[in-house]
Scaffold this motif. Structure first.
Motif, PDB file in Angstrom:
ATOM      1  N   GLU A 153       0.827  -1.213   0.000  1.00 20.53           N
ATOM      2  CA  GLU A 153       0.000   0.000   0.000  1.00 20.53           C
ATOM      3  C   GLU A 153       0.862   1.265   0.000  1.00 20.53           C
ATOM      4  O   GLU A 153       0.615   2.201  -0.748  1.00 20.53           O
ATOM      5  N   ILE A 154       1.899   1.248   0.854  1.00 25.87           N
ATOM      6  CA  ILE A 154       2.766   2.437   0.945  1.00 25.87           C
ATOM      7  C   ILE A 154       3.468   2.670  -0.392  1.00 25.87           C
ATOM      8  O   ILE A 154       3.528   3.797  -0.892  1.00 25.87           O
ATOM      9  N   SER A 155       3.958   1.565  -1.006  1.00 29.76           N
ATOM     10  CA  SER A 155       4.696   1.756  -2.262  1.00 29.76           C
ATOM     11  C   SER A 155       3.755   2.226  -3.377  1.00 29.76           C
ATOM     12  O   SER A 155       4.154   3.004  -4.245  1.00 29.76           O
ATOM     13  N   ARG A 156       2.468   1.781  -3.321  1.00 28.52           N
ATOM     14  CA  ARG A 156       1.523   2.257  -4.348  1.00 28.52           C
ATOM     15  C   ARG A 156       1.286   3.764  -4.208  1.00 28.52           C
ATOM     16  O   ARG A 156       1.267   4.505  -5.187  1.00 28.52           O
ATOM     17  N   GLU A 157       1.124   4.193  -2.927  1.00 29.00           N
ATOM     18  CA  GLU A 157       0.936   5.646  -2.693  1.00 29.00           C
ATOM     19  C   GLU A 157       2.127   6.438  -3.223  1.00 29.00           C
ATOM     20  O   GLU A 157       1.972   7.463  -3.887  1.00 29.00           O
ATOM     21  N   LEU A 158       3.353   5.938  -2.944  1.00 24.47           N
ATOM     22  CA  LEU A 158       4.561   6.640  -3.397  1.00 24.47           C
ATOM     23  C   LEU A 158       4.633   6.662  -4.921  1.00 24.47           C
ATOM     24  O   LEU A 158       5.031   7.657  -5.528  1.00 24.47           O
ATOM     25  N   GLU A 159       4.189   5.544  -5.534  1.00 27.08           N
ATOM     26  CA  GLU A 159       4.196   5.445  -6.997  1.00 27.08           C
ATOM     27  C   GLU A 159       3.250   6.484  -7.601  1.00 27.08           C
ATOM     28  O   GLU A 159       3.567   7.161  -8.577  1.00 27.08           O
ATOM     29  N   GLU A 160       2.040   6.594  -6.953  1.00 23.53           N
ATOM     30  CA  GLU A 160       1.049   7.565  -7.446  1.00 23.53           C
ATOM     31  C   GLU A 160       1.579   8.990  -7.369  1.00 23.53           C
ATOM     32  O   GLU A 160       1.188   9.852  -8.140  1.00 23.53           O
ATOM     33  N   LYS A 161       2.504   9.230  -6.410  1.00 25.85           N
ATOM     34  CA  LYS A 161       3.088  10.576  -6.285  1.00 25.85           C
ATOM     35  C   LYS A 161       4.248  10.772  -7.255  1.00 25.85           C
ATOM     36  O   LYS A 161       4.960  11.763  -7.203  1.00 25.85           O
ATOM     37  N   GLY A 162       4.489   9.770  -8.095  1.00 26.20           N
ATOM     38  CA  GLY A 162       5.514   9.921  -9.130  1.00 26.20           C
ATOM     39  C   GLY A 162       6.880   9.360  -8.778  1.00 26.20           C
ATOM     40  O   GLY A 162       7.834   9.536  -9.529  1.00 26.20           O
ATOM     41  N   ASN A 163       6.980   8.675  -7.632  1.00 23.72           N
ATOM     42  CA  ASN A 163       8.282   8.086  -7.270  1.00 23.72           C
ATOM     43  C   ASN A 163       8.502   6.784  -8.039  1.00 23.72           C
ATOM     44  O   ASN A 163       7.560   6.044  -8.326  1.00 23.72           O
ATOM     45  N   LYS A 164       9.766   6.499  -8.341  1.00 25.09           N
ATOM     46  CA  LYS A 164      10.085   5.225  -8.972  1.00 25.09           C
ATOM     47  C   LYS A 164      10.292   4.183  -7.870  1.00 25.09           C
ATOM     48  O   LYS A 164      11.108   4.383  -6.971  1.00 25.09           O
ATOM     49  N   ILE A 165       9.534   3.080  -7.938  1.00 29.40           N
ATOM     50  CA  ILE A 165       9.558   2.099  -6.845  1.00 29.40           C
ATOM     51  C   ILE A 165      10.007   0.732  -7.352  1.00 29.40           C
ATOM     52  O   ILE A 165       9.533   0.250  -8.386  1.00 29.40           O
ATOM     53  N   PHE A 166      10.929   0.111  -6.641  1.00 27.63           N
ATOM     54  CA  PHE A 166      11.312  -1.279  -6.914  1.00 27.63           C
ATOM     55  C   PHE A 166      10.679  -2.135  -5.822  1.00 27.63           C
ATOM     56  O   PHE A 166      11.024  -2.003  -4.653  1.00 27.63           O
ATOM     57  N   LYS A 167       9.726  -2.981  -6.203  1.00 30.88           N
ATOM     58  CA  LYS A 167       8.914  -3.662  -5.186  1.00 30.88           C
ATOM     59  C   LYS A 167       9.520  -4.981  -4.718  1.00 30.88           C
ATOM     60  O   LYS A 167       9.765  -5.869  -5.515  1.00 30.88           O
ATOM     61  N   PHE A 168       9.714  -5.076  -3.404  1.00 32.82           N
ATOM     62  CA  PHE A 168      10.166  -6.343  -2.814  1.00 32.82           C
ATOM     63  C   PHE A 168       9.103  -6.851  -1.830  1.00 32.82           C
ATOM     64  O   PHE A 168       9.385  -7.655  -0.966  1.00 32.82           O
ATOM     65  N   GLY A 169       7.889  -6.335  -1.928  1.00 34.39           N
ATOM     66  CA  GLY A 169       6.801  -6.697  -1.014  1.00 34.39           C
ATOM     67  C   GLY A 169       6.372  -8.124  -1.227  1.00 34.39           C
ATOM     68  O   GLY A 169       6.877  -9.048  -0.601  1.00 34.39           O
ATOM     69  N   PHE A 170       5.424  -8.369  -2.134  1.00 35.69           N
ATOM     70  CA  PHE A 170       5.123  -9.770  -2.389  1.00 35.69           C
ATOM     71  C   PHE A 170       5.471 -10.213  -3.800  1.00 35.69           C
ATOM     72  O   PHE A 170       5.582  -9.406  -4.715  1.00 35.69           O
ATOM     73  N   GLY A 171       5.621 -11.544  -3.890  1.00 34.19           N
ATOM     74  CA  GLY A 171       6.145 -12.122  -5.125  1.00 34.19           C
ATOM     75  C   GLY A 171       5.069 -12.450  -6.127  1.00 34.19           C
ATOM     76  O   GLY A 171       4.741 -13.609  -6.352  1.00 34.19           O
ATOM     77  N   GLN A 172       4.476 -11.410  -6.692  1.00 28.96           N
ATOM     78  CA  GLN A 172       3.451 -11.628  -7.729  1.00 28.96           C
ATOM     79  C   GLN A 172       4.114 -12.151  -8.996  1.00 28.96           C
ATOM     80  O   GLN A 172       5.120 -11.597  -9.428  1.00 28.96           O
ATOM     81  N   SER A 173       3.540 -13.222  -9.576  1.00 30.43           N
ATOM     82  CA  SER A 173       4.148 -13.781 -10.784  1.00 30.43           C
ATOM     83  C   SER A 173       4.091 -12.780 -11.936  1.00 30.43           C
ATOM     84  O   SER A 173       3.039 -12.219 -12.223  1.00 30.43           O
ATOM     85  N   PRO A 174       5.233 -12.560 -12.602  1.00 31.64           N
ATOM     86  CA  PRO A 174       5.242 -11.635 -13.740  1.00 31.64           C
ATOM     87  C   PRO A 174       4.836 -12.350 -15.041  1.00 31.64           C
ATOM     88  O   PRO A 174       4.761 -11.740 -16.097  1.00 31.64           O
ATOM     89  N   PHE A 175       4.592 -13.674 -14.954  1.00 25.65           N
ATOM     90  CA  PHE A 175       4.350 -14.441 -16.178  1.00 25.65           C
ATOM     91  C   PHE A 175       2.861 -14.484 -16.524  1.00 25.65           C
ATOM     92  O   PHE A 175       2.006 -14.485 -15.648  1.00 25.65           O
ATOM     93  N   GLN A 176       2.590 -14.567 -17.842  1.00 26.96           N
ATOM     94  CA  GLN A 176       1.199 -14.690 -18.293  1.00 26.96           C
ATOM     95  C   GLN A 176       0.702 -16.096 -18.001  1.00 26.96           C
ATOM     96  O   GLN A 176       1.495 -17.050 -18.017  1.00 26.96           O
ATOM     97  N   VAL A 177      -0.610 -16.242 -17.756  1.00 22.94           N
ATOM     98  CA  VAL A 177      -1.163 -17.592 -17.602  1.00 22.94           C
ATOM     99  C   VAL A 177      -1.083 -18.251 -18.990  1.00 22.94           C
ATOM    100  O   VAL A 177      -1.550 -17.679 -19.979  1.00 22.94           O
ATOM    101  N   PRO A 178      -0.460 -19.461 -19.098  1.00 23.18           N
ATOM    102  CA  PRO A 178      -0.312 -20.091 -20.419  1.00 23.18           C
ATOM    103  C   PRO A 178      -1.668 -20.293 -21.108  1.00 23.18           C
ATOM    104  O   PRO A 178      -2.663 -20.614 -20.450  1.00 23.18           O
ATOM    105  N   ASP A 179      -1.685 -20.113 -22.447  1.00 25.22           N
ATOM    106  CA  ASP A 179      -2.934 -20.173 -23.215  1.00 25.22           C
ATOM    107  C   ASP A 179      -3.692 -21.479 -23.012  1.00 25.22           C
ATOM    108  O   ASP A 179      -4.921 -21.486 -22.924  1.00 25.22           O
TER     109      ASP A 179
END
Ligand code: PLP
Length: 201
Positions: free
Chosen positions: A19-45
């Motif tokens: 939540e904090i990093s999203r707020e900072l992002e909305e204010k224009g800050n560049k954020i590198f997220k180490f919060g949770f490990g959301q998969s960056p991969f697409q669900v296979p077709d």
């Protein structure tokens, strides 16, 4: 209206970071997220298509999960771990978080929890009304508990049942457990149950 045990729980630190990093992002800050490990991969077709094709199915499934799926999981795991699992050893759930919570509900004993560890282990144990014995891990031990540290906890009261949480690669340290063999000897000696979130190569 809510139980004290729930009211006294702190908000998840990973959700707070998010939540904090999203707020900072909305204010224009560049954020590198180490919060949770959301998969960056697409669900296979093919998975997306199978889900579409089967979306009409509305019958209750067996409590333990689809038999064919459990059979496949048992076969895969038996080959991977050189052991003989069958479908009866397998339970399918919507995610490991829920299955772990159910384990706290049914387990009668104490939880041995290495620290630091994944943020949900302790709150789940508290809601499940299980006592936690914490083992503070050390850098020189690769951030994993040693066999003798585990044994020390058990020897304080050998009559109790103990459930050790072990996670490798580890959240949050990222380290791989290198002392599984010595831990397995203690587990055998004292009939220690291990909740294993361990990925072997
Ligand atoms: C160590 C660990 N176990 C379990 C989970 C939750 O997994 P699931 O999405 O299967 O509920 C996470 C999620 O971050 C985790 O880090």
């Amino acid at each position: 209206m809510l139980k004290d045990i729930v009211k006294n729980l702190e908000a998840s630190s990973t959700l707070k970071i998010n939540e904090i990093s999203r707020e900072l992002e909305e204010k224009g800050n560049k954020i590198f997220k180490f919060g949770f490990g959301q998969s960056p991969f697409q669900v296979p077709d093919d998975i997306v298509n199978e889900l579409k094709v089967n979306a009409h199915q509305n019958k209750y499934l067996p409590m333990q999960g689809l038999f064919d799926l459990r059979k496949s999981v048992a076969k895969y795991t038996s080959e991977k771990k050189d052991y003989n699992y069958n479908a009866g050893n397998v339970v399918i759930g919507p995610g490991s978080k829920e299955l772990m919570f159910l384990l706290h509900v049914i387990f009668d004993g104490e939880i041995i929890l290495p620290a630091p560890s994944w943020v949900s282990y302790a709150p789940q144990a508290i809601i499940g009304r299980n006592k936690i014995k914490t083992i503070q891990t050390k850098r020189e031990n690769n951030w994993f508990p040693t066999a003798s540290e585990i044994e020390k906890v058990i020897l304080k009261d050998k009559k109790k049942n103990y459930l050790l949480f072990l996670n490798s690669p580890n959240n949050p340290s990222g380290q791989i457990c290198k002392n599984l063999e010595e831990i397995s000897k203690v587990a055998k000696k004292y009939n220690l149950i291990i909740l294993s979130e361990i990925k072997l190569n």
